[in-house]
Structure formats: C-alpha cells, structure tokens
Design a protein around this motif. Structure first.
Motif, short mmCIF file in Angstrom:
data_model
loop_
_atom_site.label_atom_id
_atom_site.label_comp_id
_atom_site.label_asym_id
_atom_site.label_seq_id
_atom_site.Cartn_x
_atom_site.Cartn_y
_atom_site.Cartn_z
N CYS A 344 0.88 -1.16 0.00
CA CYS A 344 0.00 0.00 0.00
C CYS A 344 0.92 1.21 0.00
N GLY A 345 0.41 2.32 -0.46
CA GLY A 345 1.26 3.48 -0.66
C GLY A 345 1.44 3.75 -2.14
N GLY A 346 2.11 4.84 -2.45
CA GLY A 346 2.30 5.22 -3.85
C GLY A 346 1.77 6.63 -4.08
N VAL A 347 1.51 6.94 -5.33
CA VAL A 347 1.05 8.29 -5.68
C VAL A 347 -0.30 8.58 -5.04
N ASP A 348 -0.40 9.72 -4.40
CA ASP A 348 -1.63 10.12 -3.72
C ASP A 348 -2.77 10.24 -4.73
N LEU A 349 -3.88 9.55 -4.44
CA LEU A 349 -5.02 9.54 -5.35
C LEU A 349 -5.65 10.91 -5.52
N LYS A 350 -5.45 11.80 -4.56
CA LYS A 350 -6.00 13.15 -4.68
C LYS A 350 -5.36 13.92 -5.83
N GLU A 351 -4.21 13.46 -6.28
CA GLU A 351 -3.49 14.16 -7.34
C GLU A 351 -3.69 13.51 -8.71
N ILE A 352 -4.66 12.56 -8.78
CA ILE A 352 -4.94 11.84 -10.03
C ILE A 352 -6.41 12.00 -10.39
N GLU A 353 -6.68 12.29 -11.65
CA GLU A 353 -8.06 12.30 -12.14
C GLU A 353 -8.44 10.84 -12.41
N MET A 354 -9.27 10.27 -11.53
CA MET A 354 -9.53 8.82 -11.58
C MET A 354 -10.34 8.39 -12.80
#
Length: 402
Positions: A344-354
């Motif tokens: 778990c961990g990695g690029v913060d989902l808040k910074e990705i347009e899902m």
C-alpha cells in the motif's frame, strides 16, 4: 529518440496499457521501459504460478469494497472497466478463465505463462518497442516530455504512463517525487504472521476456517487459516494483513491477534458433557476439525486428551471454551512470503483524475497499477485494479491522439 507515448514499467499494468493503447495508435509509436532484464515477473509468480487474473465479483460497488485503499476512488472506474470486461478481453485473445469455489479466476491452463505469452505476443504483433535494463532517473517537460535513463539515453514523448509497480522502498519513486507528486510511503500489504518457535509450527500444512481479529482494533476477517513452519498464513490472515497494513506497520509487526476456531464452542461443550460424558475428549471433536488439530487445541487448554468429558472440571471447560472462541497469539514480525509483493502506498489519489488516470498536476502524465495508492485483499483484486487503471489511461490517451 521520439515516441508518442512512453510507458514506464514492464509489468501487468504497463503491458495492459501499452497493448490497449496500440489498438488505437500504431505500436511503433509506443515505447515500454523496464528497469530490470525481465518483464511480467509478478504475473509469473501470482497465484502460485497460475496467475489469479481477477475475481468473480460482477457488481462494481461490491467489487470496490475489497480495496482498503481506493474503495471510493475505484467505484467510477469499475463502472467503465471491471471483471466482465477483463474476462471478455482475454476471451477475445483466445484465453478462457475459470472460476474457483472462492471466486478467484485463473486461466484454464492453470499456468501464468498463458497470460505472459498473450502479452508478449500482443506486444510483438502490435510492434510495441520494449527496452529492458532501462532505468528512468528523471522526467521533465520543457514542451514535450523528456525521459532520462540511467545509462544516459533520453527519449522525447508527447505522453507518459508511469506503471512501475509497488516497491517496499520509496527510493524507486524518486523521479516521480521530483516532478512534484506526493507519495504515500509504501509499506507491505499482504504478509503472513510470524510465530517463531511456536508450538503451532508443528501443524504445518493444516488449514481450518476461522475468524481472526487484531487485538485492540475492530479489524477482523474470516476464512481459511493455514499453519506454516513460521506462523500462520492463508486467506484470512492475508486479508487481515491488508486491512491492517498501516496499523501493523506502526506496531513494527509486534502485535496480538485472536482466533475464533469454533463459534459454537459453548453449545458443543455442553452437548459433549451430556451426550458423550463417558467418552474420551480426544474422540469427540467438532466435525470439521482434524484429530491432530483438535489435540493441539486441547493441549492449549491444558486438557489431557485421554480424560473423559465427565471428568473435566469447571476451569478446564472454561479454558477450552476460551481457546475455541478467543485463542490468543503474539506475532513477532511479518514473514516474507511469495504473496508479499503487494504494497500500500504510492502516488496520492487526490493528485490523479480517476476517470482518466491523468495527473492533476501535469498534463499528459498518467499513472496506473500498483504505483498509485491502491491495494486490495488477496484473490485477484490487485490485478483487476491494474487492468482497470491501465485501460482508463490508454483510452484517455487514445481519445486525445486520434
């Protein structure tokens, strides 16, 4: 060198993104970069070498609940590409999947090589370029993207997909941090519980359905618990390790857990006392328990197997009920295991347009697979997230390029 799209990572998500992208743009305009000399290594070892492609869950909302990190964010993506689409994708390429009793889905061949061969053949057929031993050290975007490799080579690209997987050490993500993205520190998400030199080690190979709870939390999972020579594993343990990944990391993997081996313990004990009073305790056990396992539990309760049920005193009966309902263990670390390749961990989902997997910070930069802060319970869910996020990235790029 110039390419339209560079895909960083030669794993499941990277291949799936590149192949789907090549359905719309020419494969020769796509370059895959893999830092090692081997591709699809996790595909090869997954599911014990059979490749657990996905899970037979066909309702997007339910499917999303199997993700401790990413449940809310994946609901929309699963409405666009989910289990049924994965099955159809492989079927269109001559690979049929089968469903096992627990919902896991594997190729009919029972071999991960079937999936690997499919990806390799698709890459070759679509003429997608692949460089191995190509470690990316920097990405910049003066106009188009400039991807710099450790060996000094550079590649110019209009779009970049980062699919470099999950790593236990954040140093593998330095080039992502340098472009301004926030990284949630990666930590293991699927692992077994270590019980070094514990009497349970003698039960290696025995499995039993049980509920397992992390003491001091509300985290609990039900399923098969497998005894190993180093501790406990099996679906219930692995699922619990995923749900409690952050908590267990904070505890430095020194923690207590309780196992409910038989939730009807009190009624069972009372029945034996009335109907089997003259029988040896070892001869009268819960139906689904092996004799060896039952005698282990009796020993945990400090009961001699040759005693009759009628001869057990109140304290012995209480101890037996406690062992059956709340058998407590103290784990001393996690154990490296073949399934411990999920983090778990990695690029913060808040910074990705899902909806598209495109970066909100840098136009034309995409993420897919385990490099993003999404992980799942064991059972094929992690691969499904890889297929879904890779497909979304490929579709968005295709739509913008054609």
């Amino acid at each position: 060198m110039k390419k339209k799209v560079v895909v960083i990572g030669g794993g499941a998500a990277g291949f799936f993104a590149a192949i789907n992208l090549a359905e719309q743009i020419e494969g020769k305009d796509i370059l895959m970069l893999e830092k090692t000399n081997q591709v699809l290594t996790k595909v090869k070892v997954s599911g014990g070498g059979r490749c657990n492609v996905t899970h037979a869950c066909f309702e997007p909302k339910e499917l999303s609940t199997y993700y401790p990190r990413g449940e809310k964010e994946l609901l929309g993506p699963f409405h666009r590409f989910y289990t049924a689409d994965t099955i159809a994708w492989f079927s269109d390429r001559g690979i049929e999947l089968k469903v096992e009793e627990d919902g896991r889905m594997f190729p009919l061949s029972n071999s991960s090589q079937t999936i690997i061969n499919c990806f390799l053949e698709e890459r070759e057929r679509k003429q997608i370029d692949l460089w191995s031993k190509a470690e990316v050290i920097k990405i910049s975007k003066p106009f188009h993207f400039l991807v710099e490799l450790k060996d000094g080579q550079t590649v110019e690209a209009e779009k970049v997909i980062i699919a470099c997987g999950g790593h236990a050490k954040s140093k593998h993500y330095e080039f992502i941090k340098e472009v301004g993205h926030t990284l949630i520190p990666p930590i293991p998400s699927l692992f077994t519980f270590n019980l070094k030199n514990h009497e349970s080690n003698q039960l290696m190979g025995i499995a039993h359905e049980a509920s397992v709870k992390l003491v001091g939390t509300d985290l609990e999972e039900y399923g098969p618990v497998l005894f190993t020579h180093w501790g406990m594993s099996g679906p219930a343990i692995l699922k619990l390790s995923a749900k409690g990944a952050k908590y267990l990391h904070e505890k430095n993997y020194q923690f207590d857990f309780e196992v409910c081996w038989f939730d009807q313990a009190e009624a069972f004990i009372q029945l034996q006392r009335t109907d089997q009073a003259a029988s040896k305790v070892r001869q009268s056990k819960p139906q689904d328990m092996s004799k060896r396992f039952w005698e282990y539990l009796l020993d945990r309760a400090k009961i001699t197997p040759t005693q009759n049920w009628a001869d057990l005193d109140k304290s012995q009966l209480q101890r037996l009920a406690e062992v059956l309902l709340r058998d407590r263990y103290s784990a001393n670390g996690k154990t490296t295991f073949k399934e411990e390749f999920v983090t778990c961990g990695g690029v913060d989902l808040k910074e990705i347009e899902m909806k598209s997997m495109e970066s909100k910070l840098i136009d034309g930069l995409y993420f897919c697979g385990e490099v993003v802060n999404v992980d799942a319970l064991t059972g094929g869910f992690n691969f499904q997230a890889a297929w879904t996020t890779a497909w979304l990235a490929a579709q968005d790029i295709s739509n913008k390029m054609i």
